[in-house]
Structures are given as C-alpha cells and as structure tokens.
Design an enzyme around this catalytic site. Structure first.
Site, PDB file in Angstrom:
ATOM      1  N   HIS A 119      -1.472  -7.826 -62.461  1.00 43.02           N
ATOM      2  CA  HIS A 119      -1.825  -7.487 -61.065  1.00 43.02           C
ATOM      3  C   HIS A 119      -1.593  -8.844 -60.037  1.00 43.02           C
ATOM      4  CE1 HIS A 119      -3.578  -4.712 -63.960  1.00 43.02           C
ATOM      5  NE2 HIS A 119      -3.384  -3.523 -63.279  1.00 43.02           N
TER       6      HIS A 119
ATOM      7  N   LEU B 197      -7.395  -6.494 -64.843  1.00 43.54           N
ATOM      8  CA  LEU B 197      -5.907  -7.284 -64.075  1.00 43.54           C
ATOM      9  C   LEU B 197      -5.814  -8.069 -65.081  1.00 43.54           C
ATOM     10  CD1 LEU B 197      -7.802  -7.790 -60.728  1.00 43.54           C
ATOM     11  CD2 LEU B 197      -6.296  -5.437 -61.767  1.00 43.54           C
ATOM     12  N   HIS B 198      -4.214  -8.348 -65.512  1.00 38.71           N
ATOM     13  CA  HIS B 198      -3.444  -9.249 -66.024  1.00 38.71           C
ATOM     14  C   HIS B 198      -2.649  -9.620 -65.131  1.00 38.71           C
ATOM     15  CE1 HIS B 198      -0.308  -6.322 -65.927  1.00 38.71           C
ATOM     16  NE2 HIS B 198      -2.018  -5.601 -66.697  1.00 38.71           N
TER      17      HIS B 198
ATOM     18  N   MET C 262      -6.891  -0.317 -61.676  1.00 39.83           N
ATOM     19  CA  MET C 262      -7.796   0.505 -62.310  1.00 39.83           C
ATOM     20  C   MET C 262      -8.184  -0.605 -63.032  1.00 39.83           C
ATOM     21  SD  MET C 262      -6.535   4.190 -63.341  1.00 39.83           S
ATOM     22  CE  MET C 262      -5.896   4.066 -64.941  1.00 39.83           C
ATOM     23  N   GLY C 263      -8.250  -2.016 -62.576  1.00 36.25           N
ATOM     24  CA  GLY C 263      -9.237  -2.691 -63.159  1.00 36.25           C
ATOM     25  C   GLY C 263      -7.919  -3.429 -64.864  1.00 36.25           C
TER      26      GLY C 263
END
Length: 282
Positions: free
Chosen positions: A37, A33-34, A30-31
């Site tokens: 992900h 990001l870190h 779902m975006g």
C-alpha cells in the site's frame, strides 16, 4: 495529514485544493496497510500534489460474511504508516456514511466478472465497482493508483473509467513481495510462519510457468505441471491456475500477444485465500 469521516467536509477540502490547481492522486484501500500500500502512496506522490487515501472495508464486495468479519483492521497503525509516507488526506467513513439506507446498486462487467475471481466470488466485482464509483465521485482525483496483485480488479477499474468517462489517469503499481516472493497482502497477517514460507510456492510457480511458456512449452503441459506441484504441497490447495488474455480474462490455448497475456493463480492455505499473477512480458 488531515483525516475525515464525513463526505461533505472531505469534498470541501478537496475542492479547495483543486481551486489551487493542485493535482489529486487517490489510493483506495481497505486498511491493514503494508509496504504494498505504501508503494502506491509513494507512486502517487511522484505525480501528484495532494495524495489522498481512503480506508474502508467495503461490505458489498464480500460474498462470504465470515471473510468480512475476519478481515484485519488496524486503523491507528495505518494512520501512522500514512503519516510517515507523506500522505495528505485520509478518509475513514463508516458503512452508513458510504451507503445510507439503500445499498442495491449492481454493476455488471460482462466477461470480466465471470472468470477467475468473479467466478469464485460471485458479486465481488459489482461491489468493487460500486464502491470505487462512489469514491471517484467523492474525491474527483486526476489520478488513481492500484496494485498489480489484484490484476483482475485493475482491469475492472479500467473498464469502469473507460465506460463511465471518469477523467482519471489509472496507474498500475508493481506487486511488492516478501523475501520468498509471496505477494504482500493484508491477508498474510493471518498466516503463521510455516504457512508464509510454504506460500512462497505460489510465486515460484508463476515464475517457472512463465519461463516454460517463453521457452515454447505447450500451455496444457504448463498447467499440468502446476497441478502436480501443488499436489506435492502439504498445506497449499490450488483453486485455479489459468493463462489468460487481459482484455477479457478468458483462457487462451496459445499465446497470440505476450503483452496482453497473464498467468493468474489462487490458492488456499490455513483457511486464508491468496491470489497472485505474473504478466508474461515482465
């Protein structure tokens, strides 16, 4: 890296890759990001020829409209991270592209959706199942990658794959953590420095509880100890701490199989809801 906003051009590209006998590994996100992900992308790269990622904040899995509205979005930054990680394909659909005019499909996961996250977020897993089914149908990957942090979600997806006969190998990737043990999450961006530090209690609690269980401490005593720990916290509010069997996510009164036992926790700090877990046989 190729980016797509529409389903049909994406399908055409993926079909071309499959005709070349390329194995497609899929990472739905779902975006915001870190590193967590990116670890999924890296794992996908190990076993796939083509790594495809979706970025879509799915409205059907939010039971709280304010939570959906405040969910962090950072598309340009996300694309840069994916480019650096060696991602091949990114899908960035709008809500209308994914759902069109109708959005009334419901999926019931039985006992799995009536406990823990399902109990506290009614309809959440139906929304997860809906969007993941659509994405599996669009991408038709040979493998899919999900993080352990959302453990109940992983087993919901496993049930989806098993019962709908998706020909997909499902991979669980270990949770990436910050220096104090806090599970990396897009929601962490909404915490200030002090809140992030205090939220380290969540993982510390899981570790101490797992050690106590493995040393033979009765489960009711372990649960009581966790309750006391959180009462001593200035900001953290415990929502639940449960010791469950991963087959159906129901509470256990005694450990019958450590390999199928997990400790699951949810807490709120600074109006941000955080979840974490630890598999007992870690």
């Amino acid at each position: 890296m190729n980016t797509f906003k529409k389903i049909e051009p994406l399908r055409a590209e993926l079909l071309l890759q499959r005709q070349k006998n390329k194995k497609i590994g899929f990472v739905p996100t779902m975006g915001a990001l870190h590193e967590g992900h990116i670890s999924l992308v890296e794992k996908a790269k190990e076993v796939s020829d083509i790594v495809a990622v979706s970025i879509f904040v799915n409205p059907t899995q939010f039971n709280n409209p304010e939570d959906l509205k405040s969910y962090p979005r950072s598309v340009e930054r996300d694309l840069g991270l994916l480019q650096n990680a060696g991602c091949d394909i990114v899908f960035l659909p709008e809500v209308a592209e994914m759902y069109g005019d109708q959005n009334d499909l419901k999926i019931n996961f039985g006992a799995l959706e009536n406990s823990l996250e399902g109990k506290f977020r009614p309809g959440h897993f139906s929304g997860v199942g809906q969007v993941v089914s659509k994405l599996f149908n669009i991408f038709q990957p040979q493998a899919a990658f999900f993080g352990q942090k959302d453990l109940q979600q992983f087993f919901v997806i496993k049930k989806l794959i098993d019962q709908l006969s998706f020909p997909i190998d499902l991979h669980m990737v270990a949770t990436k953590r910050e220096n104090n043990g806090l599970a990396m999450s897009s929601r962490n961006e909404r915490l200030n420095k002090e809140e992030r530090l205090e939220a380290g209690l969540i993982y510390k609690t899981l570790q101490e509880s797992a050690e106590a269980i493995l040393n033979g401490i009765p489960l009711d005593q372990v649960v009581a100890r966790v309750t006391e720990l959180f009462k001593g916290s200035e900001r953290l509010k415990l929502e639940y701490f449960e010791i469950i069997e991963t087959d159906n996510f129901t509470k256990v009164s005694a450990i019958s199989d450590p390999k199928k036992t997990a400790l699951c926790i949810a807490a709120e700090i600074g109006k941000v809801r955080l979840i974490d877990n630890l598999l007992l046989n870690y």
